[in-house]
Design a protein around this motif. Structure first.
Motif, PDB file in Angstrom:
ATOM      1  N   ALA A 130       2.994  10.187   2.833  1.00  0.00           N
ATOM      2  CA  ALA A 130       3.236   9.286   3.952  1.00  0.00           C
ATOM      3  C   ALA A 130       4.323   9.840   4.869  1.00  0.00           C
ATOM      4  O   ALA A 130       5.175  10.638   4.457  1.00  0.00           O
ATOM      5  N   ARG A 173      -4.374   5.505  10.779  1.00  0.00           N
ATOM      6  CA  ARG A 173      -5.213   4.355  11.117  1.00  0.00           C
ATOM      7  C   ARG A 173      -4.449   3.484  12.092  1.00  0.00           C
ATOM      8  O   ARG A 173      -3.349   3.025  11.783  1.00  0.00           O
ATOM      9  N   PRO A 200       2.409   3.655   4.957  1.00  0.00           N
ATOM     10  CA  PRO A 200       1.610   2.621   4.275  1.00  0.00           C
ATOM     11  C   PRO A 200       2.492   1.775   3.367  1.00  0.00           C
ATOM     12  O   PRO A 200       3.308   2.283   2.610  1.00  0.00           O
ATOM     13  N   ARG A 214      -3.905   2.509  -2.056  1.00  0.00           N
ATOM     14  CA  ARG A 214      -5.211   2.706  -1.428  1.00  0.00           C
ATOM     15  C   ARG A 214      -5.134   3.766  -0.337  1.00  0.00           C
ATOM     16  O   ARG A 214      -6.011   4.638  -0.242  1.00  0.00           O
ATOM     17  N   ALA A 215      -4.081   3.724   0.493  1.00  0.00           N
ATOM     18  CA  ALA A 215      -3.936   4.698   1.573  1.00  0.00           C
ATOM     19  C   ALA A 215      -3.788   6.110   1.024  1.00  0.00           C
ATOM     20  O   ALA A 215      -4.282   7.081   1.611  1.00  0.00           O
ATOM     21  N   GLU A 218      -7.168   7.373   0.258  1.00  0.00           N
ATOM     22  CA  GLU A 218      -7.967   7.510   1.473  1.00  0.00           C
ATOM     23  C   GLU A 218      -7.422   8.587   2.395  1.00  0.00           C
ATOM     24  O   GLU A 218      -8.020   8.869   3.430  1.00  0.00           O
ATOM     25  N   LEU A 220      -4.548   8.515   4.111  1.00  0.00           N
ATOM     26  CA  LEU A 220      -3.841   7.972   5.269  1.00  0.00           C
ATOM     27  C   LEU A 220      -2.342   8.210   5.129  1.00  0.00           C
ATOM     28  O   LEU A 220      -1.727   7.819   4.140  1.00  0.00           O
ATOM     29  N   THR A 223      -0.028   3.981   9.256  1.00  0.00           N
ATOM     30  CA  THR A 223      -0.829   2.991   9.973  1.00  0.00           C
ATOM     31  C   THR A 223       0.025   2.440  11.112  1.00  0.00           C
ATOM     32  O   THR A 223       1.250   2.554  11.101  1.00  0.00           O
ATOM     33  N   TRP A 721       2.112   7.856  -4.286  1.00  0.00           N
ATOM     34  CA  TRP A 721       2.167   6.859  -3.219  1.00  0.00           C
ATOM     35  C   TRP A 721       3.453   6.037  -3.244  1.00  0.00           C
ATOM     36  O   TRP A 721       3.707   5.278  -2.317  1.00  0.00           O
TER      37      TRP A 721
END
Length: 733
Positions: A130, A173, A200, A214-215, A218, A220, A223, A721
């Protein structure tokens, strides 16, 4: 050892002394042998079927990786699983009296190790680091995916951009307001935009939704939302991705033919697009136990495949030339499989849809080959395929609810009493209809029982009347709404679909009316606080034991479920909930409504606090509570828990306070909560939850009667994460 002059009489591996005492040189070996005999006999009686238990062990290995905290623990778990398999092979290879036990231990050990290795490797390959902090800036990006959300008055774009800090490509996103949307913002378009980005978000408090996890899977990195107009630099020729374009066109066409709430649900059935379903309708469907109808899963895929299969079967049988030369069921199964795969791709290929498609294709293959189509082996193969592709789906509600429902259905229909009840017999039509309706109700009831623990674990609320509502809703959707939508789409080709669309709308209006009526009944919704991991594992283990064994051995599963129910009934409600940034605080147990620090319009924070505290109704701001004393900068409140008073001091602003006055206030408090860094001189009696502590531990749930602190960080470990803002320490004050 025998004493001098005492003769020893050999007895095989044991030794009998003159005094009658038996000495066994290998007692541990004897006990292991006895245990092996018992295990072998149990596996033979209870019907050990390798395929379902392989799927369970594979899923267990994935779950171990998520549950354990650090890489050395993951490696140890993998090593122990492999060691167990090797030990079993060394001890029992070639022994006919240990055939079942050898097969069970070796296969399960290898499956557990494979599951842990797979999810570890996938996390390392697809996980996206992130962005370190919130940021605002302008950048160029390529649109990867466009998701329309009319109900939220926005469009969501998944884009690939260049990180300004290190130049690496990152996936983002962003939400685009409808006013800033443009028709050419489609897949493949190169754009320039300004946006506010955030890392995220981890769970707001323990038990809340973990978007950061989840991010991570995926890919990501952040966001956010766009600011101002978006400039198109290089438009994409055509309509973007073929499947995405077709899905959007189909959804738009359905909503154009059938407006309102019924049109939004029809679009979800036809294309998997749920973006237009309003929050009130979504809530009503969820509280009525009907939300599974909105997610394209087994019911929808099975209906499409079954319709194509039987239609092809009848039409091909009318053509004698084909009927005499080819196996008609095989050709019909092929048509059904193609239809199912196409429908799965069209509706987004989500986990429940993929699982349903795999299962339905296996059923078609079994029918074509004359085999038993409804079996737990079929479910196991589908589960292994889904987990092999997306191992992270195991910890999500979609996978768990989908497979829980299917396992419940298959286990129920394979039970001998149910087979006898459904066996063909000569009887009046109304008796046959009564048996079918009773079986439909029983199936709905069993599904609700199977899904309730999973729903409560993830969402902290469950509709209690879902079995009754599904008796009407499932036949309505399967035999009325979906066929009418399919027929209307077919007739739209020649411009004659309007009357059928009207009928489809009436059926969907009836579905919504049923959901609203059911959810509005007294006691329709059960709210519970966050269920512990041990509790949900007891439910899962007991349910799988009931489903996968045969004979009386399966009844032991009720013992695990009973213990789970007891733990669920005694699950405490957290007294105080604190978000990671310290800005959102909820206090439960002071009446029927939740007390909150801020009267915020943020539905995300409010909904999370309400769900985890298992409370309904609008929260009450702490400043308007008679028992609280609030200034512009701080609130103080006294809670009576565990036979004593707890004094809370909660910051409301970031205004600088004179340190001596702050230290004196901290001395009088048991708990201090602040969204800022507090000086060392602030020393409350029990907990100082300031920016330093919250940045390290994440959101908190306080159980004052037990003097226990649960934090988000406790459940995250060293997974990629989770990024604590401060290094974790384990010292206690």
């Amino acid at each position: 050892m025998a004493t001098q002059g005492t003769p020893e009489i050999p007895m095989g591996e044991a030794v009998l002394t003159a005094h009658g005492a038996v000495q066994r040189p290998w007692p541990m070996h004897a006990r292991l042998s006895s245990f092996g005999d018992l295990a072998e006999r149990f596996l033979g009686r209870a019907g050990f079927d390798r395929a379902p238990w392989l799927a369970v062990a594979f899923a267990g290995g994935i779950g171990l990786w998520f549950a354990l905290a650090s890489p050395w623990q993951w490696a140890a778990a993998i090593g122990l699983a492999l060691l167990a398999a090797l030990a079993a092979a060394a001890l029992w290879r070639g022994r006919e009296d240990r055939a079942n036990l050898l097969l069970a231990v070796v296969s399960i050990g290898l499956a557990v190790a494979a599951g842990s290795i797979l999810v570890w490797a996938r996390s390392a390959m697809v996980g996206a680091e992130a962005v370190p902090a919130p940021r605002f800036g302008q950048f160029e990006a390529r649109i990867l995916e466009r998701i329309e959300q009319p109900a939220e008055q926005r469009v969501r774009l998944v884009i690939a951009a260049r990180d300004a800090d290190n130049g690496r490509a990152i996936k983002l996103r962003v939400n685009v307001p409808e006013a800033q949307d443009q028709p050419d913002l489609i897949e493949g378009t190169l754009v320039r935009m300004r946006a506010r980005l955030m890392p995220p978000a981890p769970p707001l408090v323990p038990g809340a939704y973990d978007f950061a996890r989840r991010a991570w899977f995926e890919g990501l990195a952040a966001t956010g939302s766009t600011v101002g107009a978006i400039e198109v630099i290089e438009p994409q020729e055509g309509d973007g991705g073929v499947i995405a374009s077709l899905q959007r066109s189909l959804s738009t066409h359905v909503r154009g033919q059938l407006g309102g709430a019924s049109g939004s649900i029809a679009a979800a059935f036809a294309s998997g697009d749920r973006g237009a379903i309003g929050e009130a309708d979504e809530t009503a469907m969820r509280d009525a136990g009907l939300t599974h109808l909105l997610s394209i899963s087994g019911l929808h895929v099975s209906a499409v495949i079954a319709a194509v299969y039987f239609l092809s079967l009848k039409l091909l049988a009318l053509w004698p030339w084909i009927a005499l030369r080819v196996r008609v069921p095989l050709v019909a199964a092929a048509f059904g499989a193609v239809a199912g795969i196409g429908y799965t791709l069209l509706t987004g290929a989500e986990v429940p849809t993929v699982r349903s498609c795999i299962g339905a294709v296996l059923v078609l293959a079994a029918l074509a080959l004359g085999r038993e189509p409804l079996s737990l082996r079929m479910v196991a193969v589908a589960a292994i395929v889904v987990l092999a592709l997306w191992p992270e789906s195991l910890v999500g509600p979609s996978f768990q609810m989908s497979f829980s429902a299917v396992i419940a259905i298959v286990a129920l229909h394979n039970a001998r009493p149910i087979r006898d009840f459904l066996a063909p017999r000569e009887e009046n039509w109304w008796r046959l209809a009564s048996r079918r309706v009773a079986m439909l109700f029983l199936t709905g009831l069993v599904i609700e029982i199977a899904l309730t623990p999973v729903v409560l674990f993830h969402f902290h609320r469950s509709g209690l009347y879902g079995a009754f509502a599904n008796v009407l809703a499932i036949p309505l959707v399967t035999f009325v709404s979906m066929p009418l939508i399919a027929l209307a789409l077919a007739l739209d080709v020649i411009g004659l679909g309007a009357p059928v669309w009207w009928l489809a709308g009436q059926s969907l209006d009836a579905l919504l009316a049923l959901a609203r009526f059911t959810s509005a009944q007294p006691g329709a919704v059960k709210l519970v606080p966050q269920m512990g991991l041990v509790t949900i594992l007891l439910f899962v283990a007991g349910s799988l034991w009931l489903a996968l064994w045969r004979g009386r051995a399966r009844l032991w599963g009720f013992a695990a479920v009973a213990v789970g129910i007891a733990l669920l009934a005694t699950t405490p409600t957290p007294d105080v909930l604190i978000s990671r940034d310290g800005r959102d605080v909820g206090i439960a147990g002071e009446g029927e409504r939740l007390l909150v620090l801020r009267d915020t319009e943020s539905s995300y924070a409010r909904d999370n606090l309400l769900e985890v505290s298992a409370m309904a109704g609008e929260p009450i701001p702490l400043a308007r509570t008679p028992g609280a004393r609030c200034s512009p900068d701080f609130c103080t409140v006294v809670l009576r828990r565990g036979g004593r008073n707890w004094n809370l001091l909660i910051a409301r602003s970031r205004t600088m306070i004179e340190e001596r006055a702050l230290a004196a206030a901290c001395d009088q408090a048991d708990i201090v909560i602040a969204d800022r860094f507090l000086p060392r001189s602030c020393q409350p009696r029990w907990l100082k939850a300031d920016r330093t502590y919250l940045g390290r531990e994440g959101g908190l749930a306080l159980y004052l009667a037990d003097q226990r602190i649960a934090s988000v960080g406790q459940s995250q470990g060293e997974h990629g994460w989770w990024r604590p803002l401060q290094p974790r320490t384990f010292t206690r004050r």
